[in-house]
Scaffold this motif. Structure first.
Motif, short mmCIF file in Angstrom:
data_model
loop_
_atom_site.label_atom_id
_atom_site.label_comp_id
_atom_site.label_asym_id
_atom_site.label_seq_id
_atom_site.Cartn_x
_atom_site.Cartn_y
_atom_site.Cartn_z
N ASP A 42 39.11 4.99 7.67
CA ASP A 42 39.33 5.79 8.94
C ASP A 42 38.94 6.75 8.94
O ASP A 42 39.33 7.96 10.00
N THR A 43 37.13 6.49 9.53
CA THR A 43 36.81 7.97 9.77
C THR A 43 35.54 7.42 10.94
O THR A 43 35.96 5.90 11.33
N THR A 44 34.45 8.12 11.13
CA THR A 44 33.97 7.57 12.18
C THR A 44 32.52 7.59 12.03
O THR A 44 32.30 7.31 10.51
N ARG A 45 32.11 6.56 12.54
CA ARG A 45 30.90 5.48 12.29
C ARG A 45 29.55 7.11 11.88
O ARG A 45 28.71 6.71 10.74
N ALA A 46 29.54 7.77 12.54
CA ALA A 46 28.76 8.68 12.57
C ALA A 46 28.93 9.44 11.27
O ALA A 46 28.02 9.95 11.06
N VAL A 47 30.05 9.62 10.55
CA VAL A 47 30.87 10.91 9.22
C VAL A 47 29.83 9.52 8.52
O VAL A 47 28.65 10.12 7.41
N GLN A 48 30.05 7.63 8.20
CA GLN A 48 29.54 7.45 7.73
C GLN A 48 27.98 7.20 7.18
O GLN A 48 27.15 6.98 6.16
N ALA A 49 27.83 7.35 8.23
CA ALA A 49 26.13 7.23 8.46
C ALA A 49 25.32 8.45 7.81
O ALA A 49 24.11 8.20 6.81
N MET A 50 25.91 9.68 8.05
CA MET A 50 25.21 10.86 7.56
C MET A 50 25.60 10.72 6.01
O MET A 50 24.64 10.96 5.03
N ARG A 51 26.77 9.90 5.32
CA ARG A 51 27.18 9.70 4.19
C ARG A 51 26.05 8.52 3.76
O ARG A 51 25.33 9.35 2.14
N LYS A 52 25.76 7.47 4.35
CA LYS A 52 24.79 6.65 3.80
C LYS A 52 23.06 7.03 3.41
O LYS A 52 22.64 6.78 2.52
N ALA A 53 22.93 8.08 4.86
CA ALA A 53 21.66 8.71 4.65
C ALA A 53 21.50 9.65 3.24
O ALA A 53 20.35 9.69 2.65
N HIS A 54 22.60 10.43 2.70
CA HIS A 54 22.79 11.55 2.28
C HIS A 54 22.56 10.24 0.42
O HIS A 54 21.77 11.42 -0.69
N ARG A 55 23.39 9.64 0.30
CA ARG A 55 22.91 8.46 -0.56
C ARG A 55 21.44 8.00 -1.26
O ARG A 55 21.10 8.41 -2.03
#
Length: 234
Positions: free
Chosen positions: A129-142
């Protein structure tokens, strides 16, 4: 063409160059005195040029190390004849990556990345229940893409808030964050949060204004200043 002028980061025709240079001259004249340094002003001027809004003369704010950090990141890519390992640009939306000049990026060995539409990003955003933008930044960091990168955020305040969290809590260390999300919900607040960060350089637009076109303009301006540095060092 003037051999002391930029080549890669200029318009490709004489007519195009003349229009752009005339536009910059008009902006310089109408903007009048300003508080920006000689390196910072080309960024602000190109942002004004992108949408004819003189309020960016004043709304644009720079971390003291922003220009040097951004230029160092771009120049480490070397040139096509003496290439180095180029810098990553991580964007919140595809529009930034599409808007950037492919030939200018290639000259500096820069690679762009965006993850906003990836299936795993969408699924994770729905699950948490977050935004795609949040998850996109987390993916970039991972994937290790944020460290040493130029991060460009023009659309999603939640992406910028997440980048600040990743810097503070997870040790992410971008070379430069260009934080310019536009909007009415958390946009101004996200930029104020970024501007409180001391360990990572940033360029932000204060308030609600922003957008992907302005991130593109800022990066193109950085590329232009970087080419001038490269040429003068040759």
């Amino acid at each position: 063409m003037n051999h002391n002028a930029n080549v890669v980061t200029e318009q490709l025709t004489a007519a195009g160059r003349a229009i752009e240079h005339d536009s910059f001259a008009i902006i310089d004249a109408e903007a009048g005195p300003h508080a920006y340094s000689a390196d910072q002003w080309p960024v602000v001027r190109r942002m004004i040029h992108a949408n004819a809004d003189f309020e960016f003369n004043g709304l644009t704010d720079f971390h003291p190390a922003a220009m040097e950090a951004g230029l160092a990141a771009l120049l480490k890519g070397g040139t096509p004849t003496t290439p180095g390992r180029g810098t990553n640009i991580v964007a919140d939306v595809e529009m930034i990556c599409v808007g950037l000049s492919a030939s200018r990026l290639k000259h500096f060995g820069v690679t762009t990345h965006h993850f906003i539409s990836d299936a795993d990003v969408i699924a994770q955003a729905q699950a948490e229940d977050t935004t795609r933008a949040v998850q996109a930044m987390r993916k970039a960091h991972r994937q290790g893409l944020l460290d040493g990168a130029i991060v460009g955020i023009g659309n999603a305040p939640t992406a910028l808030i997440e980048v600040v969290r990743l810097i503070k809590e997870e040790g992410a260390r971008p070379a430069l964050v260009i934080g310019m999300p536009v909007g009415f919900v958390s946009a101004a607040e996200s930029k104020d949060l970024m501007a409180e960060v001391q360990d990572v350089p940033w360029i932000v637009i204060r308030g609600r204004k922003g957008g992907s076109t302005l991130v593109v303009a800022a990066i193109h301006a950085l590329l232009g200043v970087a080419e001038a540095r490269q040429r003068n060092a040759a």
